[in-house]
Structures are given as structure tokens and as C-alpha cells.
Design a protein around this motif. Sequence first.
Motif, PDB file in Angstrom:
ATOM      1  N   ARG A 131      -9.300  12.642  -3.215  1.00  0.00           N
ATOM      2  CA  ARG A 131      -8.730  13.829  -2.586  1.00  0.00           C
ATOM      3  C   ARG A 131      -7.208  13.699  -2.492  1.00  0.00           C
ATOM      4  N   GLY A 133      -5.262  12.242  -4.516  1.00  0.00           N
ATOM      5  CA  GLY A 133      -4.682  12.521  -5.816  1.00  0.00           C
ATOM      6  C   GLY A 133      -4.802  13.967  -6.239  1.00  0.00           C
ATOM      7  N   LEU A 134      -5.978  14.581  -5.998  1.00  0.00           N
ATOM      8  CA  LEU A 134      -6.232  15.939  -6.483  1.00  0.00           C
ATOM      9  C   LEU A 134      -5.629  17.012  -5.581  1.00  0.00           C
ATOM     10  N   VAL A 135      -5.867  16.882  -4.285  1.00  0.00           N
ATOM     11  CA  VAL A 135      -5.431  17.924  -3.349  1.00  0.00           C
ATOM     12  C   VAL A 135      -3.963  17.774  -2.990  1.00  0.00           C
ATOM     13  N   PHE A 136      -3.530  16.529  -2.789  1.00  0.00           N
ATOM     14  CA  PHE A 136      -2.157  16.305  -2.335  1.00  0.00           C
ATOM     15  C   PHE A 136      -1.237  15.869  -3.471  1.00  0.00           C
ATOM     16  N   HIS A 137      -1.764  15.839  -4.689  1.00  0.00           N
ATOM     17  CA  HIS A 137      -0.965  15.560  -5.891  1.00  0.00           C
ATOM     18  C   HIS A 137      -0.207  14.236  -5.772  1.00  0.00           C
ATOM     19  N   ARG A 138      -0.894  13.242  -5.261  1.00  0.00           N
ATOM     20  CA  ARG A 138      -0.289  11.924  -5.137  1.00  0.00           C
ATOM     21  C   ARG A 138      -0.702  11.031  -6.302  1.00  0.00           C
ATOM     22  N   VAL A 139       0.085   9.994  -6.518  1.00  0.00           N
ATOM     23  CA  VAL A 139      -0.119   9.098  -7.651  1.00  0.00           C
ATOM     24  C   VAL A 139      -0.674   7.767  -7.145  1.00  0.00           C
ATOM     25  N   ASP A 143       1.676   6.151  -4.369  1.00  0.00           N
ATOM     26  CA  ASP A 143       1.591   6.986  -3.172  1.00  0.00           C
ATOM     27  C   ASP A 143       0.388   6.670  -2.295  1.00  0.00           C
ATOM     28  N   ARG A 161     -13.043  17.062 -12.558  1.00  0.00           N
ATOM     29  CA  ARG A 161     -12.357  18.152 -13.270  1.00  0.00           C
ATOM     30  C   ARG A 161     -13.315  18.908 -14.194  1.00  0.00           C
TER      31      ARG A 161
END
Length: 582
Positions: A131, A133-139, A143, A161
Motif C-alpha cells: 500500500r 508503494g501503490l497508494v502513497f507512491h513511495r519507493v 522510502d 496491477r
Amino acid sequence: MKSDGHSPRLVAFWIVVAIAAFYSAFVLPFYFPLHEPVFSAAYNAGENTRIAAIAVAAISIFVLAAFASGWAPIGKGRLSSNANAAPPQLSATFLWWGIALIVVCTAALGYLILHHGAYYAEEGFFVTQLRAGLVFHRVPYRDFDFPYGPALYFWPLLFIRLLAPLGISMPTAYLLSLIVMESAGVALIFYTVNALPMRYPLKAAAFTLITFCAFDTLLGLNYAILRCIAPFAAVVLLTRQTSLLRAMAVACLGEGLLLTISPELGIAFGAAAVFYGVYRKFITNSTWLAVSLAAILGALIFAACIGRDYFASLSQYAHGRDNLILEPQPFVLVLIVAVAALAPFAVADAWKRRTDAVDSNVAMLIALYIAMLGMLPVALAQCDPVHAFVNGIGAYLLSFVAIRRASLQRQRIWVVVVALTFMATQFQQFHAWRHEIVRAITNTPEPYDDPDVTAISAAIGQNKVTFPWNRLPMQMIDHLTQTGQYLPGYFVGYHGECNATSEVRRIADMRAAKFALVPNNQALVYTEEIDNSGEKLWLRLGYRYKQREPPFYEYAMLMHELTTNWKPVGTFGMYTLYQKVR
């Protein structure tokens, strides 16, 4: 093993090996304590489990040298001189029944957990970080914490995906990715066991027992059987190649792929591949050194592609977080017998009975042995039953090869010992998570999911809230994520390295939000206790471990931050909402 099995010299040899192995595993590590404070019972007691792994590996190599050189007699045994010939293969029925067992068990438990909707074991960790990575666009690694190779992140991400357009939720897609991975793992067990030079009944026993214990009650990709068997299956594939170019390709690609799953897998396979290339250089020609170079090249390519954030993240786990005191518990003793006695005997026996200079079975067993030693430090670090199993599979495989010429009675004894060890492992896992599993079966709400999330959301307003402590109420996080009020941190609850550096990172994550939700009915500062309970004392013949290093108090710095710079603004069920004041 019959003729010389009871000779005085051999009996004395095994007595010396047993004493040395016991001393190396359970006494010697206390002479080399780690001094960096970390949340670990082994650290508190002054034990260094790395020393145990090195010493037990040294004992194993000594046993191998003694038998291979002929100093310790091997005996004639039950098989003909063609002992290394390939015996009959397991039928595909074993494979399909094994896959069916894993699929049904994983799907049933996964359905209960998903229907319940609570944070559960490793499944909760993976879903939370996916979540992030996908929702908050973290790496990952940069991150948020991810202590495994990138493949264990991108594999379920691919399923998420692909299945999202079909309306399949993230947790369900994760579970499907786990089921596919577990099924592939059973196929690799089947492939590896079939390649081993042992009789059909032993192959059936090895496959059945390992597959039985492969069911992961934690529902984590990190404990999936594919992750555990992959380096050994790769070794088998490598040693079966007759073409140098194909062997180089397997070495290079295998090393890179295994490093993407987990670093210790790449280390184990890389060491085996390098040794295999050197071995083939001496028994055939020097061109086979290219296999060693190909494995090194695969590691270098991976290192160049992955970036330094990966290595910086993994370095946090080099301090021994959660390392347990290595004790003479039954499952530990069985693993040490397999590593220090049976595995080297299996290799030496094949070496002494090799039919020609280029004996593929001998090369395979030597490479498997090197890979097994590569996994030993991980097996003996967090040495609870499940870690001993998943990281000790190579030792158990070689142990079955070792008893192939033993009497039927001895074979049955070892099979029963391994079966009881694996059954105890599964029981321990179910017992450890029994409350969560029962709540999922009865659909009883998670205690930490009881607050009025609407009221909490209203109190936070347009600001962000974080969960700095170790319980993650999934329903509340789902709601606050949808409202845009949840701010994830680098670490997830109790996951992550627990030392001063990680505490500073947790504080920084906490201060990035204006509000923090803190559980109000549990201790907020922890230290790892040394277990001197009666159950453990009888295993140590009454010996009590002492506190040799000052304990590290997990969350003590975080607690100081909370009491100094935050104030309570409301209580919501089992949580108190704090607001940052400075």
C-alpha cells in the motif's frame, strides 16, 4: 555403514565430533559477544550466533575431510558399487498432491484472514508496504523498510496491477501471488528431490515431509517454500548442464535472480557456483572457471542495477535484531546433527564411491553442501523452529542422501526424527498465532479495531496522523487512507531493525505528522527478556543465562519524544490521540 559402524576409532571420532559441535554451538559464541545495543535476547545474554555458525560449519568441514580422506572409515553399506546411479523418479502424483495441499491450506487460511480484515503476521506487513508503494507512491528501501529482495515486492505488485481492473482487492491479489509462489516452490522441491541419488522410499519421505512443513501459517512471501528451496534447485540445474555456455548462463542468471529474492540466497548459490567452477576446472579443464566468473558477474550486475538504497536498508539488519539465544532445543540439535554429521558424510560417501572423474552426482552434492553452509548463519541466528526449517532445508536434503546406505532401521529412525521435528514446527506456528486464527475463524473483531474511526477522523481534521507503535489496526488505516489523513512511516510496527539509528528514523517519521495514535492499554517500552523458565532450564541441565550486556529498550527514545513534544487530546477506545506541540 555396517562393517565399521561400531569400530572403537569411529565411535571415539563421533564422540569427539558431538562434544565439539555442542561446545561450538552453545558455549563458544558467548566468548565473542556483540557490543552494539540491539533488541535481541542473544545480545542481552552476550551470545554471538555468527560464531556458532562459523564453528559448526568448521566442524562439518572437518567431518567431511575425515571421511573423504579415509581417516574415518565409511563402511560398505547396503547398496551395490553403483551407489551413485540415478534411482527411480517420484511420479507426478506426488507433485500434484503436494501442490493441492499447499493451495487448499493457503487459500483456506487466507480466505479467513481476508474476510476478518485484521493485520495478520507477515501478510499484514506485505500488504501494508505494498500500500505504501501503490497508494502513497513511495519507493522501497528509500522510502519504506523492505528487508527482502525486490522480487518479493514486485511479484505481488504484478498481481495487484493485473487484477485491479477486475475489481480484485490488494489483499486478495497478494494472496493469489502467494499461492502461485508456493505452488512453484513445491515444483522445485519435486525437481530437487528427484535429482538426489537416493532410493525411491527416501525420496518419497523427503518430498512428503518437506512439503508438509512448507505450509506457511504466517502467509508471508518471505517464508514461501520457493524462497527456501530456490538456491538448491538452482545448484541442481547448474550441475546438470553439460554445456559450458549453458552452465555460465545458469550461474549468471541464477545468481542475479536469487539476489532479487533475498541476499542470503544469492550468497549461498554464488558460493556454490564459484566452488563448482573451480572443482570442474581441476577435474576437466580450466575453461570451467568461466562458471565461477559468470556467478560473480551476475552479482555485480545485480549490485549495479539495484542501487545503494537497497544495501543501506539491508545494512540495518546486520546487527542481530531479534536474534534468539541458541539453545540445545530438540529442533536445533536435529539441525546440527544434519549439518555437522550427515551432510558431510553424504558428500564424502559419494566422493569415495565416484565412478569416474566427472561424476555429476558428486559435483552436485558438493555444490549443495556449499550452499547449505551458506544458509547456516541465517538458520542459527533467529533460530526458532520455522527459521531453522526454512534455512536448513539443504541440510535435511543431504541428510536423506547420507542414510541411503544405512540399515532400514536407521533410516526409519531418522525419518521419524525429521517427521517429529517438522510436526513440532507446524504446531509451534499454529500455537503462536492461535488467537489471531481463532478470531478469524469466529470473525471476532480485532481488539485494536474498536475505536470510532469517524470521530478520530473528525478530530484530526485536515491534518495527518501516524501510528508510531507496533499495532496497526487495518480497518482504521483503510479508512484514514481513503480520507487522506494517514501518513505511513518508514517502518511497519515491530518490523525493522531495533537500535538507536532506527529509533531516530521512527521519531522523524512521527514528527512528520501533526497527530499520532498511541495504544493506551499496553506497555510502550520493551526489552527482550532472557527466558530462564523451567521449560528451558531442563534443556540446559539447569544452567541460567545471565544478563551480560545492558539491554536495549525499544521505543524508549520514541517514548521520550512523545512525553516531551506531544500532548494527549482525546481517547478513542483503546487508543489515545496525541498532538504535536513543539
